[in-house]
Design an enzyme around this catalytic site. Sequence first.
Site, PDB file in Angstrom:
ATOM      1  CG  HIS A 113     -15.431  21.797 -95.815  1.00  8.78           C
ATOM      2  ND1 HIS A 113     -15.033  20.890 -94.859  1.00  8.78           N
ATOM      3  CD2 HIS A 113     -14.562  22.833 -95.740  1.00  8.78           C
ATOM      4  CE1 HIS A 113     -13.961  21.354 -94.245  1.00  8.78           C
ATOM      5  NE2 HIS A 113     -13.656  22.539 -94.750  1.00  8.78           N
ATOM      6  CG  ASP A 149     -13.107  18.549 -96.960  1.00 13.54           C
ATOM      7  OD1 ASP A 149     -14.137  17.870 -97.116  1.00 13.54           O
ATOM      8  OD2 ASP A 149     -12.635  18.796 -95.832  1.00 13.54           O
TER       9      ASP A 149
HETATM   10  C1  GAR Z   1     -21.830  21.472 -90.775  1.00 10.63           C
HETATM   11  O1  GAR Z   1     -21.320  22.735 -90.438  1.00 10.63           O
HETATM   12  C2  GAR Z   1     -21.045  20.871 -91.926  1.00 10.63           C
HETATM   13  O2  GAR Z   1     -20.641  21.823 -92.873  1.00 10.63           O
HETATM   14  C3  GAR Z   1     -19.865  20.311 -91.195  1.00 10.63           C
HETATM   15  O3  GAR Z   1     -20.393  19.762 -90.015  1.00 10.63           O
HETATM   16  C4  GAR Z   1     -21.569  20.466 -89.663  1.00 10.63           C
HETATM   17  C5  GAR Z   1     -22.701  19.471 -89.536  1.00 10.63           C
HETATM   18  O4  GAR Z   1     -23.832  20.072 -89.002  1.00 10.63           O
HETATM   19  N1  GAR Z   1     -19.195  19.339 -91.973  1.00 10.63           N
HETATM   20  C6  GAR Z   1     -17.876  19.165 -91.948  1.00 10.63           C
HETATM   21  O5  GAR Z   1     -17.130  19.814 -91.244  1.00 10.63           O
HETATM   22  C7  GAR Z   1     -17.372  18.077 -92.876  1.00 10.63           C
HETATM   23  N2  GAR Z   1     -15.961  18.097 -92.931  1.00 10.63           N
HETATM   24  P1  GAR Z   1     -25.253  19.365 -89.091  1.00 10.63           P
HETATM   25  O6  GAR Z   1     -25.071  17.926 -88.553  1.00 10.63           O
HETATM   26  O7  GAR Z   1     -26.129  20.182 -88.194  1.00 10.63           O
HETATM   27  O8  GAR Z   1     -25.691  19.385 -90.517  1.00 10.63           O
END
Ligand code: GAR
Length: 208
Positions: A113, A149
């Site tokens: 997160h 979370d």
């Molecule tokens: C990342 O920043 C992750 O931490 C966030 O989404 C993005 C996914 O990027 N996750 C959340 O916000 C979950 N609540 P990615 O698809 O390039 O890994």
Amino acid sequence: MGNKSFKLGILVSGRGSNLSAIMDSIDRKELNAEITLVLSNKKEAPALQKCRARGIPSLFLDPKSYGGKAEYDLALVKELRAKSVDLVCLAGYMKLLSDEFISSFRGKIINIHPSLLPSFPGLSAQKQALDYGVKFSGCTVHFVDEGIDTGPVIMQSVVPIYDADDEEKLSQRILEQEHSLYPKAIHTLVEGRIQLEGRRTIQKAENS
Ligand code: GAR
């Protein structure tokens, strides 16, 4: 762990840069695990394209084809079980998991997160941090429980927030940390060095 390969199932919804970081870490032999399945709830997720390019088994399951969240999640569980997954890693999976899913893999689901939990859970964590005006944020790898979370924290990385930051700049700075933190946390779990004591996770030293 012996020679038995540790099997990861990864859930994605979008870009898949954390997924790529995990794949890279496995390729560099820094993470002794195998991705046996990537599941997406979005057909067009670039993460699925990344799997195809690297020969990683992946599947899109359409939420619209199921009677509801519980039914959809049971389909996910079935696929993950069929691939004997030891650990489920959420990597930008933007759908809440049902209680049924969580109890099927109790203690074996982790998420990354983009904030220092328990600050700024839920959506747009980077924007929440900017709007609040904190001077540091970061990312958290945590166990997934029934809350949003709220599960026990495994590892965190801290990132400064600068006056000139906007959501994109901050997200990018946090993302760079995510890409090293997530594989490192998975590696430590694979080695059996994370122990849960109440809400706290205790990390045993390497070779101890
Ligand atoms: C990342 O920043 C992750 O931490 C966030 O989404 C993005 C996914 O990027 N996750 C959340 O916000 C979950 N609540 P990615 O698809 O390039 O890994």
